[in-house]
Scaffold this motif. Structure first.
Motif, PDB file in Angstrom:
ATOM      1  N   GLU A 155       0.788  -1.141  -0.033  1.00 12.24           N
ATOM      2  CA  GLU A 155       0.034   0.185  -0.083  1.00 12.24           C
ATOM      3  C   GLU A 155       0.881   1.135   0.117  1.00 12.24           C
ATOM      4  O   GLU A 155       2.055   1.240   0.439  1.00 12.24           O
ATOM      5  CB  GLU A 155      -0.754  -0.074   1.158  1.00 12.24           C
ATOM      6  CG  GLU A 155      -2.218  -0.962   1.397  1.00 12.24           C
ATOM      7  CD  GLU A 155      -3.156  -0.728  -0.049  1.00 12.24           C
ATOM      8  OE1 GLU A 155      -3.198   0.817  -0.123  1.00 12.24           O
ATOM      9  OE2 GLU A 155      -3.396  -1.521  -0.763  1.00 12.24           O
ATOM     10  N   LEU A 156       0.296   2.281  -0.371  1.00 15.87           N
ATOM     11  CA  LEU A 156       1.090   3.664  -0.609  1.00 15.87           C
ATOM     12  C   LEU A 156       1.746   4.136   0.836  1.00 15.87           C
ATOM     13  O   LEU A 156       2.758   4.852   0.889  1.00 15.87           O
ATOM     14  CB  LEU A 156       0.282   4.801  -1.361  1.00 15.87           C
ATOM     15  CG  LEU A 156      -0.268   4.515  -2.609  1.00 15.87           C
ATOM     16  CD1 LEU A 156      -0.804   5.563  -3.269  1.00 15.87           C
ATOM     17  CD2 LEU A 156       0.848   3.732  -3.632  1.00 15.87           C
ATOM     18  N   SER A 157       0.979   4.076   1.774  1.00 17.11           N
ATOM     19  CA  SER A 157       1.270   4.431   2.972  1.00 17.11           C
ATOM     20  C   SER A 157       2.370   3.558   3.695  1.00 17.11           C
ATOM     21  O   SER A 157       3.099   3.820   4.458  1.00 17.11           O
ATOM     22  CB  SER A 157       0.058   4.184   4.170  1.00 17.11           C
ATOM     23  OG  SER A 157      -0.305   2.775   4.215  1.00 17.11           O
ATOM     24  N   GLU A 158       2.515   2.277   2.939  1.00 14.03           N
ATOM     25  CA  GLU A 158       3.653   1.443   3.356  1.00 14.03           C
ATOM     26  C   GLU A 158       5.023   1.816   2.604  1.00 14.03           C
ATOM     27  O   GLU A 158       6.126   1.408   2.980  1.00 14.03           O
ATOM     28  CB  GLU A 158       3.339  -0.018   3.441  1.00 14.03           C
ATOM     29  CG  GLU A 158       2.265  -0.286   4.248  1.00 14.03           C
ATOM     30  CD  GLU A 158       1.467  -1.621   4.052  1.00 14.03           C
ATOM     31  OE1 GLU A 158       1.043  -2.395   5.175  1.00 14.03           O
ATOM     32  OE2 GLU A 158       1.293  -1.947   2.859  1.00 14.03           O
ATOM     33  N   VAL A 159       4.647   2.230   1.429  1.00 14.31           N
ATOM     34  CA  VAL A 159       6.064   1.982   0.643  1.00 14.31           C
ATOM     35  C   VAL A 159       6.361   3.570   0.259  1.00 14.31           C
ATOM     36  O   VAL A 159       7.632   3.704  -0.219  1.00 14.31           O
ATOM     37  CB  VAL A 159       5.802   1.314  -0.942  1.00 14.31           C
ATOM     38  CG1 VAL A 159       5.360  -0.075  -0.573  1.00 14.31           C
ATOM     39  CG2 VAL A 159       4.771   2.027  -1.820  1.00 14.31           C
ATOM     40  N   SER A 160       5.745   4.494   0.317  1.00 11.22           N
ATOM     41  CA  SER A 160       5.943   5.918  -0.119  1.00 11.22           C
ATOM     42  C   SER A 160       7.277   6.570   0.274  1.00 11.22           C
ATOM     43  O   SER A 160       8.292   6.566  -0.253  1.00 11.22           O
ATOM     44  CB  SER A 160       4.836   6.794  -0.173  1.00 11.22           C
ATOM     45  OG  SER A 160       3.719   6.548  -0.698  1.00 11.22           O
TER      46      SER A 160
END
Length: 426
Positions: free
Chosen positions: A84-89
């Motif tokens: 998820e974006l919250s995890e990888v950004s």
């Protein structure tokens, strides 16, 4: 940029607020690769045949005294847990920024900026190939083709030149990024925090231009997530994205003939940018209604597009519902619905499509791509669907790793540019 209206997004933190990271996050570990979900590995052609991914090339080591050798970049990406974006950004940005800060092509770039439409957000940047660069294609005496890139940002964020640490700039605000870069003791950042501004998306513009394309990166209207009244000149509402794509394409074809071959145009969108590009190509009142545009646009590419929203995070649906004019409108206005609404054979006259995703993309991009591609084929559309090269790429790393100097990280974009030129000169 003069006249550019910057919109404040009170809860744009949905991209990365869940991350609480420190320097220890960046130790190379043994976390396995996340598997793909919903789409068979390899590429699928128009006949439905699947070819397995080719073996990876040797990696070119660059970066000098950077804290990690370039050969470890893809290995590092495999250690980021989650998709998820919250995890990888935040970890993806923080890992690539030091590599981009030693890329003089990016740092010294001076793109020309032009207004392509009547509204304040309708500006674009133009990157021309460096001196003595051969134009892309089989004819060394021709002018360079045009490549237009539409960035992503969930409909509510993004800029052609991003200010990553500025929450007022309508960009993805990453609250942990500054502290992580400080902990990495990156000299350029410590001396001048603004040194990371404009890395994105100058990295895309300079990389593609260095391969012999005149590269265009437009801004477009964004969803207004504040409580201020809707303003059609600055705020996005369906189908404004398709209109901005069409206007920027039209401007490029009509104004760049002195430096580019305006009959050889290619376009690519990432994430929400890919959805806007798809809408412009599928809605009859936009690109299809302009024969000159349709003729010049030879091929188009979507990367990690969220073509529909059957299974998606509630936070994303807030921005999407505002863009599409209400939650109930998403299902009939999203790109998958638009391609399904084409008449039988309606995609046959449209440009050939390369439909891409990353192996570790979030499920909101992978599964919808399969549905969109199936509908595209049913309507007579041509092209291919495949996973990008680079086994550990996530939703962000494909774009934000460009310019890092690692061949394995950048291979997918080299593949895209090669695909664009296939068949020329035959």
């Amino acid at each position: 940029m003069a006249g550019l209206h910057l919109i404040k997004y009170p809860f744009v933190h949905i991209i990365a607020m869940q991350n609480t990271l420190n320097a220890q996050t960046y130790a190379i570990g043994n976390v396995g690769l996340g598997g793909r979900r919903g789409v068979q590995r390899g590429k699928v052609d128009n006949q439905g045949n699947t070819n397995t991914t080719q073996s990876r090339k040797n990696i070119t080591v660059t970066g000098g005294s950077l804290h990690q050798a370039a050969t470890k970049i893809m290995e590092f990406l495999s250690t980021i847990q989650g998709t998820e974006l919250s995890e990888v950004s935040t970890p993806t940005y923080a890992h690539f920024i030091p590599h981009l800060l030693v890329n003089t092509l990016i740092l010294n770039a001076t793109p020309e900026s032009h207004q392509y439409g009547p509204f304040p957000s309708q500006f674009l940047d133009i990157y021309t190939p460096p001196p003595d660069t051969k134009p892309a294609g089989h004819n060394p005496n021709s002018k360079p083709p045009i490549f237009i890139f539409y960035y992503g940002g969930g409909y509510l964020s993004g800029r052609k030149q991003m200010s990553l640490l500025n929450p007022e700039a309508g960009n993805v605000y990453l609250p942990d990024l500054a502290s992580i870069l400080q902990s990495q003791k990156i000299l350029q950042f410590l001396q001048n925090p603004k040194s990371i501004d404009r890395l994105y998306h100058q990295n895309i513009g300079t990389f593609i231009a260095s391969r012999g394309f005149v590269t265009v990166i437009p801004d477009y209207r964004l969803v207004n997530m504040s409580s201020s009244p809707f303003n059609p000149e600055t705020d996005a509402l369906f189908p404004s994205g398709a209109e901005d794509v069409t206007l920027s394409l039209k401007w490029s074809i009509e104004n760049l003939s002195h430096i580019a071959d305006t009959e050889r145009v290619f376009a690519m969108g990432h994430s929400a940018g890919a959805n806007h590009l798809a809408s412009a190509i599928l809605l009859p009142q936009f690109i299809p209604s302009h024969p000159a545009l349709l003729s010049s646009l030879k091929r188009w590419i979507t990367l990690s597009a969220t073509f529909d929203y059957i299974h998606s995070r509630e936070q994303r649906k807030i921005a999407w519902s505002r863009y599409f004019g209400g939650f109930e409108k998403i299902g009939e206005r999203c790109p998958t619905a638009l391609v399904r609404a084409l008449k039988e054979g309606g995609a046959r006259g449209l440009p050939e499509l390369c439909c891409l995703h990353a192996r570790r993309d979030h499920f909101g991009a992978i599964d919808p791509q399969g549905r969109f591609w199936g509908a595209w084929q049913e309507k007579g559309g041509k092209g291919k669907m495949e996973e990008v090269r680079g086994e550990a790429h996530n939703h962000m790393s494909t774009i934000y790793g460009v310019g890092c100097g690692d061949e394995e990280v950048e291979a997918w974009l080299i593949d895209v540019l090669g695909w664009c030129l296939e068949g020329e000169g035959e």
